[in-house]
Write an enzyme that holds these catalytic residues in place. Structure first.
Site, PDB file in Angstrom:
ATOM      1  N   ASP A  10       0.666  -1.156   0.002  1.00  0.00           N
ATOM      2  CA  ASP A  10       0.131  -0.058  -0.030  1.00  0.00           C
ATOM      3  C   ASP A  10       0.823   1.272   0.138  1.00  0.00           C
ATOM      4  O   ASP A  10       1.677   1.399   0.811  1.00  0.00           O
ATOM      5  CB  ASP A  10      -0.888   0.105   1.274  1.00  0.00           C
ATOM      6  CG  ASP A  10      -2.150   0.908   1.187  1.00  0.00           C
ATOM      7  OD1 ASP A  10      -2.076   1.596   0.221  1.00  0.00           O
ATOM      8  OD2 ASP A  10      -2.934   0.967   2.151  1.00  0.00           O
ATOM      9  N   ASP A 105      -2.972   2.563  -6.047  1.00  0.00           N
ATOM     10  CA  ASP A 105      -1.736   2.562  -5.084  1.00  0.00           C
ATOM     11  C   ASP A 105      -1.604   1.280  -4.148  1.00  0.00           C
ATOM     12  O   ASP A 105      -0.933   1.238  -3.186  1.00  0.00           O
ATOM     13  CB  ASP A 105      -1.941   3.689  -4.178  1.00  0.00           C
ATOM     14  CG  ASP A 105      -3.096   3.821  -3.430  1.00  0.00           C
ATOM     15  OD1 ASP A 105      -4.183   3.178  -3.719  1.00  0.00           O
ATOM     16  OD2 ASP A 105      -3.235   4.649  -2.530  1.00  0.00           O
ATOM     17  N   GLU A 106      -2.346   0.118  -4.659  1.00  0.00           N
ATOM     18  CA  GLU A 106      -2.438  -1.011  -3.640  1.00  0.00           C
ATOM     19  C   GLU A 106      -2.557  -2.244  -4.336  1.00  0.00           C
ATOM     20  O   GLU A 106      -3.302  -2.352  -5.329  1.00  0.00           O
ATOM     21  CB  GLU A 106      -3.867  -0.855  -2.619  1.00  0.00           C
ATOM     22  CG  GLU A 106      -3.940  -1.567  -1.425  1.00  0.00           C
ATOM     23  CD  GLU A 106      -5.452  -1.354  -0.802  1.00  0.00           C
ATOM     24  OE1 GLU A 106      -5.486  -1.971   0.287  1.00  0.00           O
ATOM     25  OE2 GLU A 106      -5.990  -0.203  -1.232  1.00  0.00           O
TER      26      GLU A 106
END
Length: 356
Positions: A10, A105-106
Site C-alpha cells: 500500500d 496504489d494498492e
C-alpha cells in the site's frame, strides 16, 4: 501444512505524496488532493501533515479546510498517478506472477511458489519497497502473512513506510486482539451495532455461536467468524474485466434531510469516479440505491446520451434520480451509487467522436 505467502503493498498517501515529490515546495506542508472546498468536494487523499489535523479521505473538503485553514488543496492528476502506478506494478511483476490490483496504489501479491530470496516473502517485500523508493522516490508500506486478511492488517500496522509480518503461528491471536472496526467489511454502522452487543475486539466474535451472529450479521456472519480465527480462503485474483463499479454505505442515523443525503452521497460518488478513472473506463448507466428505515430497498437508474466519465457527470444525474424516490419524506438508512455499461475510455471517446 503448506501456508500461502501473501504480500500486501500500500503506497503511503499516494496522490498527496506524488504532488509533494513533483513540487518540492509542498514537502512538509498539509496537502489535500480532491474536490474544491468551496462546494461539495470530497477529500481523495491527504498528506501525513494534513492527517495530523484529522483529515482523511472521503471527508468533505469544506470540513477539511475548517479543520486546517492553511491546507493546500489540489485537484487530482489521474493521468500522472496512473503513469506512476504502472511503473510500480511493473516492479511487482518482477516478484510475482499472481497480482491483484485493488487501486492505483494498492495490490496483493501471491509469492507462494517464488524462489526469489530463497522463497522468503519478507525479503521480497523488503526488496519491493526498496525498489519503489529508488525508482519512484515514493514510499510504500508492506504486510506479509499467510492470507489476504492478515496481510492487509499487517500493512496498515506498518504505516507509514514500514514492513510488518504476521507468521502463521501468530495469526489467530493477532487478529483476535484487533478492534472490530479494523475488519474489512465492518463499516461504522455495523461496528456500532456489534459494540452494543459487547463485541469490541475481533476475538469477541468467538464468544458467540455462528447461528446467533447470523441473526445480526446475515450472510457476513460466517466470513467474520472465520476472520476471528485468522482464516481467509480468498485467493489473490488477477484483474478481470469489470461489469460494474459501486459503493454503498449504511449510516448509523437515518435521515430524511435532502441536503444531508446529498452530502452523504458525495464521498460515494468520489469513490466510484476514482475507480472509474483508475481502470480507464467510462460508464453508460448510473444507478442510485436507497434503503429506507423500514429496510425496503429501491434502485433508480438512468442512461444519459453521453458517457459518464467523472464525478461531475454522476453528480449532475443524482437530483433527477432522487426525485424518483421518497427521499425527503421517508427516512433513509443506506445510500449506494453504481456504474454499469463499462467500456474502455479511449474506445468510447472514439465512438462518441464518430457520432458527433
Amino acid at each position: 501444512m503448506t501456508w500461502r505467502k501473501i504480500i500486501h503493498i500500500d503506497m503511503d498517501a499516494f496522490y498527496a505524496s506524488v504532488e509533494q515529490r513533483d513540487d518540492p515546495s509542498l514537502r512538509g506542508q498539509p496537502v489535500v488532493v480532491g474536490g474544491s472546498p468551496e462546494g461539495r468536494g470530497v477529500v481523495a487523499a491527504a498528506s501525513y501533515e494534513a492527517r495530523a489535523f484529522g483529515i482523511r479521505s472521503a471527508q468533505p473538503a469544506a470540513w477539511a479546510r475548517r479543520r486546517c485553514p492553511e491546507a493546500i488543496f489540489l485537484r487530482p492528476r489521474f493521468d500522472r498517478y496512473r503513469a506512476i502506478s504502472r511503473q510500480i506494478h511493473g516492479i511487482f511483476a518482477d516478484f510475482a506472477t499472481t497480482i491483484e490490483p485493488l487501486s492505483l496504489d494498492e495490490a496483493y501479491l501471491d509469492v507462494t511458489g517464488s524462489q526469489r530470496f530463497r522463497g522468503s516473502a519478507t525479503h521480497m517485500a523488503q526488496a519491493i519497497r526498496r525498489r519503489i523508493r529508488e525508482e519512484t522516490g515514493l514510499t510504500a508500506s508492506a504486510g506479509v502473512s499467510y492470507n489476504k486478511l492478515l496481510a492487509k492488517l499487517a500493512s496498515d500496522e506498518g504505516k507509514p513506510d514500514g514492513l510488518y509480518v504476521v507468521p502463521p503461528e501468530d495469526g489467530p491471536a493477532y487478529v483476535a486482539a484487533q478492534p472490530i472496526r479494523r475488519l474489512h467489511g465492518v463499516g461504522p454502522a455495523t461496528a456500532a451495532r456489534l459494540e452494543r452487543l459487547g463485541i469490541r475486539q475481533v476475538g469477541d466474535l468467538l464468544d458467540w455461536e455462528l447461528a446467533d451472529l447470523h441473526v445480526f450479521l446475515g450472510n457476513r456472519a460466517g466470513t467474520l467468524h472465520d476472520a476471528a480465527r485468522g482464516i481467509d480462503h480468498r485467493p489473490v485474483r488477477p484483474r478481470r474485466s469489470r461489469k460494474s463499479i459501486g459503493a454503498e454505505r449504511t449510516f448509523g442515523d437515518d435521515t430524511r434531510d435532502l441536503g444531508e443525503i446529498h452530502q452523504r452521497l458525495a464521498p460515494l460518488i468520489t469513490k466510484v469516479a476514482t475507480r472509474l478513472e483508475h481502470h480507464e473506463l467510462v460508464a453508460r448507466t448510473v444507478t442510485l440505491k436507497l434503503r429506507y428505515a423500514d429496510f425496503e430497498s429501491i434502485t433508480r437508474r438512468v442512461s444519459p446520451p453521453g458517457p459518464v466519465a467523472q464525478a461531475a457527470d454522476i453528480e449532475a444525474l443524482i437530483p433527477a434520480l432522487l426525485a424518483e424516490t421518497e427521499a425527503g419524506s421517508r427516512p433513509v438508512r443506506l445510500l449506494g451509487v453504481s456504474l454499469s455499461g463499462l467500456q474502455p475510455k479511449q474506445r468510447e471517446q472514439d465512438l462518441f467522436s464518430a457520432l458527433t
